[in-house]
Scaffold this active site. Structure first.
Site, PDB file in Angstrom:
ATOM      1  CB  ALA A  36     -33.528  -8.332  22.928  1.00 13.36           C
ATOM      2  CG  ASP A  37     -29.757 -12.331  26.747  1.00 11.74           C
ATOM      3  OD1 ASP A  37     -29.778 -11.543  27.741  1.00 11.74           O
ATOM      4  OD2 ASP A  37     -29.006 -13.094  26.695  1.00 11.74           O
ATOM      5  CB  THR A  38     -26.805 -10.295  22.311  1.00 13.00           C
ATOM      6  OG1 THR A  38     -27.645  -9.795  21.530  1.00 13.00           O
ATOM      7  CG2 THR A  38     -25.503 -10.914  21.470  1.00 13.00           C
TER       8      THR A  38
END
Length: 190
Positions: free
Chosen positions: A70-72
């Site tokens: 995941a990445d934000t």
């Protein structure tokens, strides 16, 4: 209920969120180049990073478990605000966010040798107007140093948020509803 997965993330917030919905997981440390490629759009960039983290984790584990990456990112006026490099960079970010709304994009990728699924969640976050003194005080807490956009909604930075439109957990780092649906769909396809 959920399959055991590997989490390709060093984020303690993502670990806490997976624990919150009782997903059995083990951690896998990955090293992914997070440089933006050319004129890559924010959505393409965050999606590529989530996929790259899942791919790196799967390769490291030799595809023994499905891997979640995941990445934000924080986006304002189509500009990506990363983690602040110093106090001046942080102050610039906070002044840019002050009194207006921005987007937080979180991409999630679930990958195994024979299956790949991905989702992207966009949440609008609005800040109240900030004064220079509170920006400085917030920097001095140390909280902004490792946060995309220079703030943590789940911490002291939450006091700046006047409203959100979308997923709170996605702003923290992992959209729980969408992650649950990815995992359920994964099990149905297995």
């Amino acid at each position: 209920m959920y399959p055991e997965i590997a989490l390709a993330s060093a984020s303690p917030r993502r670990r806490e969120l997976l624990q919150q919905i009782a997903v059995p997981f083990r951690l896998v440390q990955v090293d992914v180049d997070e440089s933006r490629q050319g004129e890559e759009s924010p959505t393409a960039y965050v999606s590529r990073l989530a996929r790259a983290k899942a791919q790196a984790g799967a390769a490291k584990l030799q595809y023994q478990l499905p891997v979640l990456g995941a990445d934000t990112i924080v986006v304002v006026d189509q500009h990506i605000l990363g983690k602040p490099v110093d106090q001046a960079d942080f102050s610039r970010m906070m002044q840019l966010l002050s009194g207006r709304c921005h987007q937080v994009l979180t991409a999630v990728a679930l990958l195994s040798q024979h299956n790949s699924q991905q989702c992207l969640v966009s949440t609008e976050v609005c800040f109240r107007v900030l004064c220079a003194e509170e920006i400085t005080r917030y920097w001095q807490t140390g909280e902004p140093c490792d946060k995309a956009g220079g703030y943590g909604i789940q911490g002291q930075g939450g006091r700046f948020v006047s409203r959100i439109n979308g997923s709170y957990s996605a702003v923290v780092g992992l959209p729980l509803c969408e992650t649950d649906l990815l995992l359920r769909n994964w099990q149905e396809q297995a």
